[in-house]
Design a protein around this motif. Structure first.
Motif, mmCIF file in Angstrom:
data_model
loop_
_atom_site.group_PDB
_atom_site.id
_atom_site.type_symbol
_atom_site.label_atom_id
_atom_site.label_comp_id
_atom_site.label_asym_id
_atom_site.label_seq_id
_atom_site.Cartn_x
_atom_site.Cartn_y
_atom_site.Cartn_z
ATOM 1 N N MET A 1 1.037 -1.427 0.167
ATOM 2 C CA MET A 1 -0.064 0.101 0.079
ATOM 3 C C MET A 1 0.988 0.962 -0.125
ATOM 4 N N ALA A 2 0.709 2.073 -1.451
ATOM 5 C CA ALA A 2 1.442 3.381 -0.877
ATOM 6 C C ALA A 2 0.228 4.196 0.038
ATOM 7 N N TYR A 3 1.687 5.156 0.942
ATOM 8 C CA TYR A 3 1.529 6.382 1.489
ATOM 9 C C TYR A 3 1.696 7.318 1.482
ATOM 10 N N PRO A 4 0.720 8.727 1.466
ATOM 11 C CA PRO A 4 1.364 9.616 0.633
ATOM 12 C C PRO A 4 2.313 10.689 1.253
ATOM 13 N N GLN A 5 3.081 11.136 0.956
ATOM 14 C CA GLN A 5 4.039 12.082 1.408
ATOM 15 C C GLN A 5 4.453 12.673 3.053
ATOM 16 N N GLU A 6 3.136 13.150 2.126
ATOM 17 C CA GLU A 6 2.624 14.424 3.835
ATOM 18 C C GLU A 6 2.213 13.401 5.032
ATOM 19 N N LEU A 7 1.681 12.028 5.059
ATOM 20 C CA LEU A 7 1.270 11.007 5.750
ATOM 21 C C LEU A 7 2.428 10.605 6.448
ATOM 22 N N ILE A 8 3.726 10.352 5.438
ATOM 23 C CA ILE A 8 5.273 9.901 5.454
ATOM 24 C C ILE A 8 5.499 11.412 6.446
ATOM 25 N N ASN A 9 5.799 12.198 6.596
ATOM 26 C CA ASN A 9 6.565 13.679 6.958
ATOM 27 C C ASN A 9 5.475 13.809 8.408
ATOM 28 N N GLU A 10 4.357 13.497 8.375
ATOM 29 C CA GLU A 10 3.787 13.373 9.937
ATOM 30 C C GLU A 10 4.057 12.469 10.762
ATOM 31 N N VAL A 11 4.149 11.458 10.204
ATOM 32 C CA VAL A 11 4.802 10.134 11.233
ATOM 33 C C VAL A 11 6.367 10.372 11.603
ATOM 34 N N LEU A 12 7.379 10.824 10.448
ATOM 35 C CA LEU A 12 8.419 10.838 10.746
ATOM 36 C C LEU A 12 8.482 12.527 11.715
ATOM 37 N N ASP A 13 7.768 13.502 12.071
ATOM 38 C CA ASP A 13 7.447 14.577 12.972
ATOM 39 C C ASP A 13 7.721 13.525 14.259
ATOM 40 N N TYR A 14 6.051 12.805 14.029
ATOM 41 C CA TYR A 14 5.418 12.463 15.255
ATOM 42 C C TYR A 14 6.931 11.456 15.930
ATOM 43 N N LEU A 15 7.539 10.729 14.701
ATOM 44 C CA LEU A 15 8.786 9.779 16.156
ATOM 45 C C LEU A 15 9.723 10.467 16.427
ATOM 46 N N ASP A 16 10.110 11.562 15.926
ATOM 47 C CA ASP A 16 10.953 12.609 16.073
ATOM 48 C C ASP A 16 11.112 13.301 17.958
ATOM 49 N N SER A 17 9.429 13.587 18.132
ATOM 50 C CA SER A 17 9.142 14.203 19.347
ATOM 51 C C SER A 17 9.453 12.912 19.919
ATOM 52 N N GLY A 18 9.567 11.964 19.955
ATOM 53 C CA GLY A 18 9.950 10.733 21.109
ATOM 54 C C GLY A 18 9.298 10.181 21.145
ATOM 55 N N HIS A 19 7.812 9.826 20.506
ATOM 56 C CA HIS A 19 6.553 8.870 20.689
ATOM 57 C C HIS A 19 7.557 7.299 19.730
#
Length: 451
Positions: A1-19
């Motif tokens: 399944m292909a995810y939009p790049q905007e969603l991927i960026n949001e997930v990466l920002d969420y992970l970088d915040s410590g989650h």
């Protein structure tokens, strides 16, 4: 399944915040494996598809391939026994290296490996036989050390730290240099593992903060609460819940949950008709004063027994009102209900759910409910899950306030005062993850439902 790049960026920002990736999975609806892969790909840690690196020495690979496929008449199982690896492993080596064009089948001089057969060992000199026996002893010692580490750690795969521990556990007759190839560890990795204890602990500040926060709550709150408190400090410490849980275990910060039998029961038989169970284990409410839960719990201390009768609002778990006394009489329950009803606005007629205790079936209780428009609801006989949300409140209260404490020398009057103080703390200050890390009173104020 292909995810939009905007969603991927949001997930990466969420992970970088410590989650953690599990939290990202719940928040964004993506697989945790995908989230972890996106982070590795961004950080350059995603390896290209290539054959798995061989853990055996290259000489062992060449010897096995030469014996098995060099026309010497050995069967695959025989070669597996001779070189000490499994037959499927040798087949994989042939597929990856020979058929892949990375290695030709090596030529093996059987005279150089005469020790592989019983006849060959019989023709060995004393020095050759002594060296051969020494190697066998080394392999046996490595296997014995492996078993000890696996039993101690309870894991299937060995890390470099565990391989280094095996080398250190070998008898004095074996050197580190000859042992490292047997465990598949390079000398640089071995000495790197040995130097680890000398390096500073990357979680040193987090450990100290965890011990401090755990002590502040008397050792009664779990890792989710501690993680949140670390993030709310003046100098925030952002670590995942999994890391906090591991550090708490390493620091001995274990929450004690004592299991106590419920010795008090208010059931006195079917003294009046019981209303239907209107709650039906649905302990959710859209607004305050829609569903109330109540029950009576007992505290036994050396000085005597104390009883607590609260009303819990299903909207946010707030103890709306409570009464505390030394006797589980009708006055204890009725006074609590009167106080709770005094906080109702015009037109509010909550469902009040209880068990089948006698307090909720006597004329006094029934009269208050009728006068105030309270809709009565009762659990089935002897079915505590029908009022499990209230039982859960009692469990948290006793774990944090009552259990694992020495009440010797405390009078019932002093105990009642401390319990009263805790109930106010629970209502006004005790933060909950389900309320966005706010207390019930703070949560209502944030919604404009309390002044």
């Amino acid at each position: 399944m292909a995810y939009p790049q905007e969603l991927i960026n949001e997930v990466l920002d969420y992970l970088d915040s410590g989650h953690s990736v599990r939290e990202a999975e719940r928040r964004f609806g993506v697989g945790h494996e995908s989230a972890a892969r996106w982070r590795r790909l961004r950080d350059g840690n995603l390896r290209a598809n290539r054959p798995h690196p061989v853990k055996y020495p290259q000489d062992t690979v060449r010897l096995a391939l030469g014996l098995a496929y060099g026309g010497h008449g050995f069967g695959l199982d025989e070669v597996a026994v001779m070189v000490g690896v499994s037959a499927p492993t040798i087949s994989n080596w042939k597929r990856r290296y020979v058929e892949g064009g990375h290695m030709d089948i090596p030529e093996i001089d059987l005279g150089e490996i005469k020790h592989l057969s019983p006849d060959g060992r019989a023709r060995m000199t004393d020095e050759e036989l002594e060296e051969y026996i020494h190697k066998l002893e080394l392999k046996a010692a490595v296997l014995e050390g492996t078993v000890k580490v696996l039993k101690a750690e309870g894991i299937d795969d060995l890390s470099n730290d565990e391989k280094a521990a095996i080398v250190d556990a070998l008898p004095a007759g074996f050197t580190v240099t000859e042992a490292l190839p047997e465990v598949g560890l390079s000398s640089s990795s071995y000495y790197y593992c040995k130097a680890k204890p000398e390096r500073p602990d990357r979680y040193g500040r987090a450990r100290a903060a965890i011990r401090e926060e755990f002590a502040l709550v008397g050792g009664k709150r779990g890792y989710r609460y501690i993680r949140q408190r670390l993030r709310e400090r003046e100098d925030p410490i952002v670590v995942s819940g999994k890391t906090v849980r591991r550090l708490m275990a390493e620091e001995g910060c274990r929450v004690s949950y004592a299991k106590k039998r419920r010795s008090y029961s208010s059931y006195a038989g079917e003294i009046s008709a019981a209303p239907d169970n209107l709650v039906a284990r649905d302990f959710h409410a859209e607004a305050p004063n829609e569903k109330w839960l109540t029950d009576i719990t007992q505290f036994s201390i050396p000085a005597g027994k104390v009883y607590l009768s609260p009303v819990i609002d299903c909207f946010d778990g707030m103890p709306v009102a409570w009464s505390i006394g030394e006797s589980p009489n009708a006055e204890l329950a009725n006074s609590m209900l009167e106080e709770a009803c005094g906080q109702l606005a015009d037109g509010e007629h909550p469902v009040c759910h209880s068990d089948r205790g006698c307090h909720y079936r006597w004329p006094g209780w029934i009269g208050i409910c009728a006068e105030r428009g309270i809709v009565r609801s009762m659990s089935r006989k002897g079915c505590s899950p029908d009022n499990s949300a209230c039982e859960g409140f009692f469990g948290r209260l006793k774990n944090e306030f009552f259990y694992d404490r020495d009440w010797e020398g405390v009078t019932t009057e002093d105990f009642i005062g401390q319990l009263e103080q805790y109930m106010r703390y629970y209502r006004d200050e005790r933060i909950k993850e389900s309320l966005g890390w706010m207390s019930p009173m703070q949560y209502r104020k944030s919604l404009g439902l309390a002044a």
